[in-house]
Scaffold this active site. Structure first.
Site, PDB file in Angstrom:
ATOM      1  N   LYS A  46       0.894  -1.173   0.000  1.00 57.00           N
ATOM      2  CA  LYS A  46       0.000   0.000   0.000  1.00 57.00           C
ATOM      3  C   LYS A  46       0.927   1.216   0.000  1.00 57.00           C
ATOM      4  O   LYS A  46       1.323   1.730   1.052  1.00 57.00           O
ATOM      5  CB  LYS A  46      -0.883  -0.066   1.251  1.00 57.00           C
ATOM      6  CG  LYS A  46      -2.108   0.820   1.212  1.00 57.00           C
ATOM      7  CD  LYS A  46      -3.083   0.413   2.315  1.00 57.00           C
ATOM      8  CE  LYS A  46      -4.123   1.474   2.577  1.00 57.00           C
ATOM      9  NZ  LYS A  46      -4.981   1.831   1.458  1.00 57.00           N
TER      10      LYS A  46
HETATM   11  N1  PPE Z   1      -8.050  -1.160  -2.724  1.00 55.90           N
HETATM   12  C1  PPE Z   1      -7.454   0.043  -2.567  1.00 55.90           C
HETATM   13  C2  PPE Z   1      -6.796   0.666  -3.724  1.00 55.90           C
HETATM   14  C3  PPE Z   1      -7.485   0.654  -1.312  1.00 55.90           C
HETATM   15  O1  PPE Z   1      -6.905   1.852  -1.164  1.00 55.90           O
HETATM   16  C4  PPE Z   1      -8.147   0.040  -0.241  1.00 55.90           C
HETATM   17  C5  PPE Z   1      -8.209   0.699   1.105  1.00 55.90           C
HETATM   18  C6  PPE Z   1      -8.745  -1.219  -0.449  1.00 55.90           C
HETATM   19  C7  PPE Z   1      -8.669  -1.792  -1.707  1.00 55.90           C
HETATM   20  C8  PPE Z   1      -9.409  -1.977   0.660  1.00 55.90           C
HETATM   21  O2  PPE Z   1      -8.453  -2.421   1.605  1.00 55.90           O
HETATM   22  P1  PPE Z   1      -8.825  -2.695   3.131  1.00 55.90           P
HETATM   23  O3  PPE Z   1      -9.012  -1.378   3.780  1.00 55.90           O
HETATM   24  O4  PPE Z   1      -7.666  -3.454   3.664  1.00 55.90           O
HETATM   25  O5  PPE Z   1     -10.088  -3.481   3.114  1.00 55.90           O
HETATM   26  N2  PPE Z   1      -8.309   2.111   1.068  1.00 55.90           N
HETATM   27  C9  PPE Z   1      -8.005   2.856   2.244  1.00 55.90           C
HETATM   28  C10 PPE Z   1      -7.765   4.315   1.944  1.00 55.90           C
HETATM   29  C11 PPE Z   1      -8.938   5.217   1.803  1.00 55.90           C
HETATM   30  C12 PPE Z   1      -8.521   6.665   1.667  1.00 55.90           C
HETATM   31  O6  PPE Z   1      -9.295   7.416   1.059  1.00 55.90           O
HETATM   32  O7  PPE Z   1      -7.481   7.063   2.199  1.00 55.90           O
HETATM   33  C13 PPE Z   1      -9.011   2.585   3.353  1.00 55.90           C
HETATM   34  O8  PPE Z   1     -10.110   2.115   3.102  1.00 55.90           O
HETATM   35  O9  PPE Z   1      -8.647   2.803   4.509  1.00 55.90           O
END
Ligand code: PPE
Length: 309
Positions: free
Chosen positions: A163
């Site tokens: 990430k």
């Molecule tokens: N894909 C991406 C690209 C992504 O950024 C997130 C989280 C996910 C999938 C889902 O991952 P998880 O949170 O582990 O289920 N995105 C984060 C950032 C949001 C933001 O605007 O900053 C979040 O949901 O915390």
């Protein structure tokens, strides 16, 4: 929209200690500011049924933070346990019973250029209140999404298991295009043209009582995605990780997004095509309920996912 509001608070954890919110500043030569090589997490803490609070899947998020760093050749000067403790400390210092936690690993000032081998690896943890990422109405009625003109990076460009800060330029381009075009969210295709994920969420499709979600190639390995797969299977809903085409989105019975920030958000329309009945579908609703029961400790089966504050 909650995501566009300025945030503020009392204390921020920076390089090992709590500092006043306004003192958590960096030099203009902070390497990550120039080149985007840093990694971060997003974690939520919820009020629990017993009157306390708990952080949801803290260990898994901190583990992914360290793995993201490892992929990018960043070595944190802290242990996983120290970062987990910092997340809890920052919630307490800001008196947050519920909120979003943002650990950030970044390269400090020192050399410029593309060999930051000697720049310090710095770590910050911030926490703030964050409401429904895609709006209360979106949670209840579903959101409107468009397939983006921007494509998700190739796995060997993006290192999708990490990430990484700089990767979010791609997400921001897609998100802003979607908003400017009058939609709530963007769905990105991968370099082969298959469905990848949304700007900050993973995607699920329901058809004939089965759930499908893209395999772990061009997408972030979402912790909410893994949670929802477990919740679905525990309720007898079959889930498969298979490639999804753009037109499969249009003829789905239901679509929904998952993410720490977005939680479980239904999609009611894609590219002007109504999805299912054009409202939150029964599986999305069931999994939303299951998710909120899990994060709030109402469902004892999932207590091991909670770290009490
Ligand atoms: N894909 C991406 C690209 C992504 O950024 C997130 C989280 C996910 C999938 C889902 O991952 P998880 O949170 O582990 O289920 N995105 C984060 C950032 C949001 C933001 O605007 O900053 C979040 O949901 O915390």
């Amino acid at each position: 929209m909650a995501t566009a509001q300025a945030i503020t608070g009392k204390k921020i954890w920076l390089d090992g200690s709590l500092v006043d919110w306004d003192d958590a500043r960096v030099h203009i030569l902070t390497h990550t500011l120039h080149y985007g090589l840093g990694v971060f997490e997003g974690i939520r803490c919820y009020r629990t049924a017993d009157g306390g609070s708990a952080v949801f899947r803290l260990r898994e998020h901190v583990r992914r933070l360290f793995e993201s760093a490892h992929i990018n050749l960043l070595e944190l000067p802290f242990t996983r346990e120290e970062v987990e403790r910092a997340c809890l400390e920052v919630l307490r210092a800001n008196e947050l019973a519920e909120g979003y936690i943002r650990p950030l690993v970044f390269l400090g000032e020192g050399a410029m250029g593309l060999n930051p081998a000697n720049n310090p690896v710095r770590v910050a943890v911030v926490a703030w209140p964050w409401g429904k990422y895609l709006g209360e109405e979106g949670m209840a009625r579903g959101i409107r999404a468009k397939v983006s003109t921007f494509v998700r990076h190739h796995v060997n460009a993006k290192m999708t298991k990490g990430k990484t800060c700089g990767d979010y330029v791609n997400s921001i381009l897609a998100k802003r295009e979607a908003l400017l075009d009058g939609y709530d969210e963007a769905i990105l295709l991968d370099t082969q043209g298959l469905v990848s994920e949304a700007s900050g969420e993973n995607l699920f499709l329901a058809r004939d009582g089965h759930l499908r979600t893209p395999p772990l190639v061009s997408i972030l390995e979402g912790i909410t995605r893994a949670t929802v797969i477990d919740l679905a299977r525990d309720r007898g809903i079959p889930v498969s990780e298979v490639p999804i085409t753009r037109d499969e989105l249009y003829v789905a019975d239901e679509l929904f997004l998952t993410g720490t920030a977005a939680e479980v958000t239904p999609i009611r329309e894609v590219d002007h095509r109504r999805i299912g009945q054009g409202e939150r579908g029964p599986i999305a609703r069931q999994l939303q309920e299951a998710y909120f029961d899990a994060v709030s400790g109402r469902d004892p089966r999932y207590h091991s996912w909670l770290t009490p504050l």
